[in-house]
Design a protein around this motif. Structure first.
Motif, short mmCIF file in Angstrom:
data_model
loop_
_atom_site.label_atom_id
_atom_site.label_comp_id
_atom_site.label_asym_id
_atom_site.label_seq_id
_atom_site.Cartn_x
_atom_site.Cartn_y
_atom_site.Cartn_z
N MET A 9 27.38 39.67 35.82
CA MET A 9 28.64 40.56 35.16
C MET A 9 30.52 39.79 35.29
O MET A 9 30.69 40.63 34.58
CB MET A 9 28.82 41.98 35.71
CG MET A 9 29.02 42.81 35.30
SD MET A 9 28.97 44.75 35.33
CE MET A 9 29.94 44.87 36.85
N ARG A 10 30.89 39.30 36.34
CA ARG A 10 32.23 39.73 36.23
C ARG A 10 32.85 38.31 36.19
O ARG A 10 33.52 38.50 34.79
CB ARG A 10 32.79 39.38 37.85
CG ARG A 10 33.77 39.69 38.10
CD ARG A 10 34.43 39.23 39.09
NE ARG A 10 34.24 38.02 40.06
CZ ARG A 10 34.92 37.66 41.06
NH1 ARG A 10 35.32 39.06 42.10
NH2 ARG A 10 34.35 36.63 42.22
N THR A 90 46.94 38.28 29.78
CA THR A 90 46.58 37.87 30.78
C THR A 90 46.49 38.25 32.24
O THR A 90 45.39 37.96 32.85
CB THR A 90 47.82 36.06 30.41
OG1 THR A 90 47.71 36.34 29.23
CG2 THR A 90 47.26 35.33 31.35
N LEU A 91 47.52 39.27 32.57
CA LEU A 91 46.75 39.65 33.34
C LEU A 91 46.08 39.85 34.06
O LEU A 91 45.67 40.15 35.32
CB LEU A 91 48.73 40.07 34.22
CG LEU A 91 49.17 39.39 34.06
CD1 LEU A 91 50.88 40.83 34.16
CD2 LEU A 91 49.27 38.50 34.94
N LEU A 92 45.16 41.01 32.90
CA LEU A 92 44.66 41.52 33.54
C LEU A 92 43.56 40.89 33.99
O LEU A 92 42.04 40.85 34.60
CB LEU A 92 43.73 42.60 32.42
CG LEU A 92 44.64 43.89 32.28
CD1 LEU A 92 44.25 44.54 31.03
CD2 LEU A 92 44.49 45.10 33.83
N SER A 98 40.27 37.67 40.02
CA SER A 98 40.37 36.95 41.48
C SER A 98 39.18 38.12 42.35
O SER A 98 38.07 38.59 42.36
CB SER A 98 41.87 37.93 41.64
OG SER A 98 41.76 39.50 41.69
N ASP A 99 39.32 37.94 43.42
CA ASP A 99 38.03 38.34 44.40
C ASP A 99 39.13 39.44 44.66
O ASP A 99 38.19 40.36 45.49
CB ASP A 99 38.58 36.71 45.85
CG ASP A 99 38.01 36.22 45.63
OD1 ASP A 99 37.01 36.11 44.71
OD2 ASP A 99 38.27 34.68 46.36
N THR A 100 40.40 39.64 45.10
CA THR A 100 40.47 41.33 45.59
C THR A 100 39.86 42.19 44.40
O THR A 100 39.82 43.60 44.50
CB THR A 100 42.21 41.37 44.52
OG1 THR A 100 42.99 40.49 44.91
CG2 THR A 100 43.12 43.10 45.05
N LYS A 104 37.91 45.68 45.43
CA LYS A 104 37.29 47.05 45.35
C LYS A 104 36.64 47.59 44.63
O LYS A 104 36.63 48.82 45.06
CB LYS A 104 38.71 46.95 44.05
CG LYS A 104 40.33 46.80 44.62
CD LYS A 104 41.59 47.73 44.12
CE LYS A 104 42.79 47.49 45.13
NZ LYS A 104 43.01 47.77 45.73
N THR A 105 36.12 46.93 44.14
CA THR A 105 34.24 47.79 43.55
C THR A 105 33.78 47.89 44.58
O THR A 105 32.67 48.24 44.83
CB THR A 105 34.19 46.89 42.33
OG1 THR A 105 33.62 45.36 43.38
CG2 THR A 105 35.32 46.38 41.58
N THR A 106 33.64 46.63 45.72
CA THR A 106 32.84 46.43 47.05
C THR A 106 33.27 48.04 47.99
O THR A 106 31.90 48.80 48.67
CB THR A 106 32.40 45.91 47.63
OG1 THR A 106 33.48 45.47 47.97
CG2 THR A 106 31.95 43.99 46.28
N GLN A 107 34.30 48.64 48.20
CA GLN A 107 34.53 49.77 48.94
C GLN A 107 33.84 51.23 48.79
O GLN A 107 33.33 50.92 47.34
CB GLN A 107 36.16 49.64 49.01
CG GLN A 107 36.84 48.40 49.85
CD GLN A 107 38.03 48.14 49.92
OE1 GLN A 107 38.72 49.33 49.64
NE2 GLN A 107 38.50 47.36 50.28
#
Length: 107
Positions: A9-10, A90-92, A98-100, A104-107
């Motif tokens: 999905m990512r 672009t930043l989004l 990114s791994d960040t 955030k989604t696994t927490q």
């Protein structure tokens, strides 16, 4: 299994995000070209005072907040406003890639 689905999905989201940035970038370059042709009368075209009208929607919402600036800088700021939207996109995309974002989604 769930991790593979999340990665897939990512990956799709990253691809879609990159395409959106490319499309907006092409629209911006096209609008700049129309502005140059219409403003300076290039290619034997008549000068058009509304040549920059295609830059306005690409620069929203930032072009709506330009009222307080001096009149001499308004055309330049309106021309550069779409770059701010392109930078945000672009930043989004970098954040999604990114791994960040995954942490955030696994927490």
């Amino acid at each position: 299994m769930l991790g593979d689905q999340r990665k897939q999905m990512r990956s799709r989201l990253t691809t879609a995000c990159q395409w959106v940035v490319r499309i907006v970038g092409v629209f911006y370059l096209f609008a700049l070209a129309l502005l140059l042709v219409g403003t300076f009368g290039l290619f034997d075209q008549e000068r058009d005072p509304l040549a920059g009208v295609f830059l306005m929607p690409l620069g929203l919402p930032w072009v709506l907040w330009l009222d307080g600036f001096p009149d001499r800088s308004l055309p330049w700021l309106a021309t550069l406003a779409p770059l701010l939207n392109l930078t945000i996109l672009t930043l989004l995309c970098r954040y999604v890639r990114s791994d960040t974002a995954d942490e955030k989604t696994t927490q």
